[in-house]
Scaffold this motif. Structure first.
Motif, PDB file in Angstrom:
ATOM      1  N   VAL A   1      44.658  37.189  31.828  1.00  0.00           N
ATOM      2  CA  VAL A   1      45.110  35.823  32.139  1.00  0.00           C
ATOM      3  C   VAL A   1      44.673  35.432  33.543  1.00  0.00           C
ATOM      4  N   ALA A   2      44.777  36.387  34.475  1.00  0.00           N
ATOM      5  CA  ALA A   2      44.458  36.104  35.883  1.00  0.00           C
ATOM      6  C   ALA A   2      43.030  35.631  36.067  1.00  0.00           C
TER       7      ALA A   2
ATOM      8  N   VAL B   1      50.318  30.000  35.700  1.00  0.00           N
ATOM      9  CA  VAL B   1      50.395  30.581  34.355  1.00  0.00           C
ATOM     10  C   VAL B   1      50.832  32.041  34.442  1.00  0.00           C
ATOM     11  N   LEU B   2      50.303  32.758  35.414  1.00  0.00           N
ATOM     12  CA  LEU B   2      50.698  34.157  35.610  1.00  0.00           C
ATOM     13  C   LEU B   2      52.183  34.280  35.893  1.00  0.00           C
ATOM     14  N   TYR B   3      52.674  33.404  36.754  1.00  0.00           N
ATOM     15  CA  TYR B   3      54.095  33.450  37.103  1.00  0.00           C
ATOM     16  C   TYR B   3      54.962  33.122  35.891  1.00  0.00           C
ATOM     17  N   ALA B   4      54.523  32.133  35.094  1.00  0.00           N
ATOM     18  CA  ALA B   4      55.278  31.768  33.889  1.00  0.00           C
ATOM     19  C   ALA B   4      55.286  32.911  32.889  1.00  0.00           C
ATOM     20  N   LEU B   5      54.182  33.657  32.839  1.00  0.00           N
ATOM     21  CA  LEU B   5      54.059  34.748  31.884  1.00  0.00           C
ATOM     22  C   LEU B   5      54.773  36.008  32.338  1.00  0.00           C
TER      23      LEU B   5
ATOM     24  N   GLN C   1      48.887  48.022  43.835  1.00  0.00           N
ATOM     25  CA  GLN C   1      49.165  46.715  44.441  1.00  0.00           C
ATOM     26  C   GLN C   1      48.800  45.629  43.427  1.00  0.00           C
ATOM     27  N   GLY C   2      49.543  45.653  42.321  1.00  0.00           N
ATOM     28  CA  GLY C   2      49.204  44.816  41.178  1.00  0.00           C
ATOM     29  C   GLY C   2      49.193  43.337  41.460  1.00  0.00           C
ATOM     30  N   ALA C   3      50.191  42.843  42.204  1.00  0.00           N
ATOM     31  CA  ALA C   3      50.279  41.407  42.457  1.00  0.00           C
ATOM     32  C   ALA C   3      49.074  40.916  43.249  1.00  0.00           C
ATOM     33  N   LEU C   4      48.703  41.652  44.282  1.00  0.00           N
ATOM     34  CA  LEU C   4      47.526  41.267  45.062  1.00  0.00           C
ATOM     35  C   LEU C   4      46.251  41.418  44.240  1.00  0.00           C
TER      36      LEU C   4
END
Length: 329
Positions: free
Chosen positions: A10-11, A71-75, A204-207
């Motif tokens: 998605v990212a 979209v990432l945040y929603a998912l 460091q998944g989010a970054l």
């Protein structure tokens, strides 16, 4: 498929598809408003034919990135969000806004002069200090610099100064590289994909997902920016991409690896520094023209040959970085 793999897909895909879908309409929007690039007179004469090509394409890159992050945040919700991502995004948007003002002034004045150098430098340094201060206060060993995994140098309260140097240098380096169709977007694509791999490999998944988002936006933009370019990213894009690169290097504690991850950016910047130094001290030029990509152009290389060669070099250096990074872990 795991949540992490879905998030990675998605990212990178969301910004790519958004950029691909909106690229055409955005180019037509800019054309109707005569927001075309001004080509400096002291540059290669072959570039004069590019005058009037829509610029400020960085807006498309940033918008696509923001949609992808939303979209990432929603998912993924809080599984994706991390304060470090907010810091990286703030630096990226601040530099993008700075670049947009610069592009707008150049277009409105019809000159290759926008925001003053001192103003640019002030914004870049403050943003870099902020990112460095966050790293120092919030990250494990935030004040230390790992030298390719061999040993660490504890900088402590001096670390924000190094961070400011990295973020400012990265932003200006990408800006200098943005001189040929697809050069900055192509090399940046390699850099951010590699950054994502290294960040994801160290948890460091989010970054890492943020880096993939930037890569996806670059890939979508490249579809319109490759030779012959239908749109230029302008300072809006180059300053923002450089800021994102610098911020991720600082927040991901990859300071020394930036030399390989941004090899083309480093070489381009060094060519300018050497050219200026040589001319001021000896009155002679080392290169036909700087940055380095113009040197090869004036040497008879086609624009495509220069871009493909530089992107290939960036790919090689990024691959080497991944290999050595895995070896050092």
């Amino acid at each position: 498929m795991s949540v992490e793999r879905v998030g990675a897909a998605v990212a990178i895909l969301t910004p790519f598809l958004v950029s691909l879908a909106l690229g055409g309409p955005y180019i037509r929007f800019l054309q109707k408003r005569y927001m075309g690039q001004y080509i400096r007179e002291d540059g290669p004469q072959s570039h004069q034919s590019k005058a009037g090509t829509p610029t400020a394409g960085g807006v498309l890159i940033l918008f696509s990135l923001l949609v992808g992050l939303a979209v990432l945040y929603a998912l993924m919700g809080t599984h994706f969000f991390a304060p470090a991502v907010g810091v990286a995004l703030a630096v990226t948007l601040a530099f993008g806004l700075l670049g947009f003002v610069d592009d707008y002034l150049k277009i409105s004045k019809k000159k290759n002069k926008g925001v003053t150098g001192y103003t640019k430098l002030a914004v870049q340094v403050v943003a870099g200090l902020g990112a460095g201060w966050y790293a120092l206060q919030s990250l494990p060993h935030g004040g230390d610099v790992s030298v390719f995994g061999w040993f660490s140098i504890p900088l402590g309260f001096l670390y924000p100064l190094l961070a400011a140097f990295i973020v400012t240098g990265a932003s200006n380096a990408v800006n200098l590289t943005d001189g040929l169709d697809g050069l900055a977007s192509g090399t940046a694509l390699m850099t951010f994909i590699t950054l994502a791999m290294m960040l994801l490999a160290t948890g460091q998944g989010a970054l890492g997902l943020f880096a993939l988002g930037v890569a996806g936006a670059c890939l979508g933009f490249l579809m319109f920016n490759r030779n012959p370019a239908r749109i230029f990213m302008g300072d809006t894009g180059s300053l923002a991409l450089g800021g994102a690169f610098g911020a991720l290097v600082v927040l991901g504690k990859l300071e020394c690896w930036a030399l390989l991850l941004g090899a083309v950016f480093v070489v381009e910047t060094l060519s300018v520094i050497l050219q200026v130094y040589s001319f001021k001290t000896t009155g002679k030029r080392i290169f036909r023209m700087s940055p380095l990509h113009h040197h090869f152009e004036l040497g008879g290389w086609s624009e495509n040959r220069v871009v493909y060669s530089f992107v290939t070099f960036q790919f090689f250096c990024c691959t080497l970085a991944v290999f050595l990074y895995n070896f050092a872990m």
